[in-house]
Design an enzyme around this catalytic site. Structure first.
Site, PDB file in Angstrom:
ATOM      1  N   LYS A  14       0.779  -1.422  -0.087  1.00 31.24           N
ATOM      2  CA  LYS A  14       0.420  -0.277   0.049  1.00 31.24           C
ATOM      3  C   LYS A  14       0.724   1.247  -0.053  1.00 31.24           C
ATOM      4  O   LYS A  14       0.765   2.395  -0.540  1.00 31.24           O
ATOM      5  CB  LYS A  14      -0.852  -0.494   0.695  1.00 31.24           C
ATOM      6  CG  LYS A  14      -1.783  -1.322   1.407  1.00 31.24           C
ATOM      7  CD  LYS A  14      -2.698  -1.425   2.417  1.00 31.24           C
ATOM      8  CE  LYS A  14      -3.769  -2.332   2.020  1.00 31.24           C
ATOM      9  NZ  LYS A  14      -4.256  -3.188   2.910  1.00 31.24           N
ATOM     10  N   GLN A  66      -5.026  -1.683  10.157  1.00 34.63           N
ATOM     11  CA  GLN A  66      -4.812  -3.594   9.180  1.00 34.63           C
ATOM     12  C   GLN A  66      -4.927  -4.429   9.416  1.00 34.63           C
ATOM     13  O   GLN A  66      -5.039  -4.685  10.964  1.00 34.63           O
ATOM     14  CB  GLN A  66      -3.334  -2.913   9.075  1.00 34.63           C
ATOM     15  CG  GLN A  66      -2.908  -4.485   7.605  1.00 34.63           C
ATOM     16  CD  GLN A  66      -3.558  -4.505   6.530  1.00 34.63           C
ATOM     17  OE1 GLN A  66      -3.235  -3.229   5.776  1.00 34.63           O
ATOM     18  NE2 GLN A  66      -3.966  -5.415   6.379  1.00 34.63           N
ATOM     19  N   ASP A  71     -11.648   2.649   4.050  1.00 37.50           N
ATOM     20  CA  ASP A  71     -11.947   0.908   4.976  1.00 37.50           C
ATOM     21  C   ASP A  71     -13.259   1.136   4.097  1.00 37.50           C
ATOM     22  O   ASP A  71     -13.899   0.194   3.413  1.00 37.50           O
ATOM     23  CB  ASP A  71     -11.331  -0.019   5.608  1.00 37.50           C
ATOM     24  CG  ASP A  71     -10.413  -0.389   4.566  1.00 37.50           C
ATOM     25  OD1 ASP A  71     -10.329  -1.419   3.798  1.00 37.50           O
ATOM     26  OD2 ASP A  71      -9.699  -1.559   5.867  1.00 37.50           O
TER      27      ASP A  71
END
Ligand code: NAP
Length: 302
Positions: free
Chosen positions: A53, A97, A120
């Site tokens: 990422k 994460q 997200d």
């Protein structure tokens, strides 16, 4: 010959589009887009995802802020980090994460992320917006799948679609996005009876089970489309003894089904790169929102 739905290629094209959008609006915004990634613990797979990422951000011109926190970090300490990032004007997106180490409360932590920075798409408010058909950040994996299908001119309207998996991360938002595209969607899970019968009726099958190669030729309908979300490292028996013997595979037996279906995603190179691309899309979209710029990415947010 079945068509391979190339997520790697489309992700590259999207990166070029984002790069252009960022350089066009950079001076108006007065700063580049910013993405903060919080990683807790030292799960090696998460480490690879975070580093991918970071590299992707660099390629398009997003500033990334990575927080590697010790596995013993408390909920309170992570909450403090999230709150600081919520108030940081350089940060447009915050990503926690997953999975988190045992003992941490994922629900509470995700709830604390400012919904306007929730790249997200997992905050309850943004999932609610998805249910209601309102605009908002969308979960990256299912949004990436929708973009991949559109890009390959695979129409969804009126199609019979089976999604295997009902997680908040993939299965549930996937089903909602497909419904919003006027498909008729059935969601299957571990308690579903006669899975094969169900999947054999599907024009399009999305597999997000998390078990290596669980879906084979007997599950898929001739000329259907199959999207494989799973990603696993398994032993490659074909390798010689002294060579590294791990390879990546999905939830689907790619080689077995490829001659029966019309189109399918490979692993690697299918859904994975699209997930990262959609994280970048969400971050740039949030940057445009925070800086009062017009949105240029609406077509990618289903
Ligand atoms: P998850 O939270 O473990 O959910 C798995 C789902 O599969 C559950 O709903 C479960 O049913 C269902 N299931 C399990 N065994 C089954 C069976 N035998 N038959 C039918 N359904 C079954 O996993 P996830 O987060 O959705 O992720 C799924 C996979 O996608 C994993 O391999 C993950 O690593 C991968 N993934 C890839 C990407 C990417 O970018 N490529 C992104 C996210 C996830 P129950 O609800 O009844 O337990």
């Amino acid at each position: 010959m079945s068509k391979i739905l190339d997520g790697k290629k489309l992700a590259k094209e999207l990166e070029l589009r984002l790069q252009k959008d960022i350089s066009c609006f950079d001076s108006m915004a007065g700063r580049p887009p910013g993405l903060a990634v919080i990683r807790v613990g030292n799960d090696p797979a998460s480490g690879v995802y975070v580093s991918n990422k970071e590299k992707a951000c660099k390629r398009v011109g997003i500033e990334s802020f990575v927080f590697n926190l010790d596995s013993k970090t408390s909920n309170e300490d992570i909450l403090r980090t999230i709150k600081k990032l919520n108030n940081d004007n350089k940060v447009d997106g915050i990503l926690l994460q997953l999975p988190l180490p045992k003992g941490l409360n994922e629900k509470i932590l995700l709830r604390e992320i400012d919904p306007d920075k929730d790249v997200d798409g997992l905050h309850a408010l943004n999932l609610g917006k998805l249910i209601k058909g309102e605009k908002g950040p969308r979960s990256c994996t299912p949004a990436g799948i929708i973009a991949l299908l559109h890009n390959n001119q695979i129409s969804l309207e009126g199609k019979r679609i089976v999604v295997i998996g009902r997680s908040i991360l993939v299965g549930k938002p996937m089903a909602l996005m497909l419904q919003a595209a006027n498909a008729t969607v059935t969601v299957a899970h571990s308690k579903t009876k006669n899975l094969k019968e169900l999947t054999n009726q599907a024009d399009l099958l999305v597999v997000a089970v998390g078990k290596p190669q669980i879906i084979g030729i007997e599950h898929v309908r001739t000329n259907s489309v199959v999207i494989d979300v799973g990603i696993h490292r398994i032993h490659d028996k074909s390798k010689e003894k002294d060579k590294p013997d791990l390879k990546l595979c999905g939830d689907v037996k790619f080689d077995e089904i490829k001659s029966k279906v019309k189109a399918l995603t490979p692993v690697p190179g299918g859904v994975g790169p699209m997930t990262v691309a959609m994280l970048l899309v969400n971050t740039v979209d949030r940057w445009q929102f925070h800086c009062g710029l017009s949105s240029t990415l609406g077509d990618l947010l289903p």
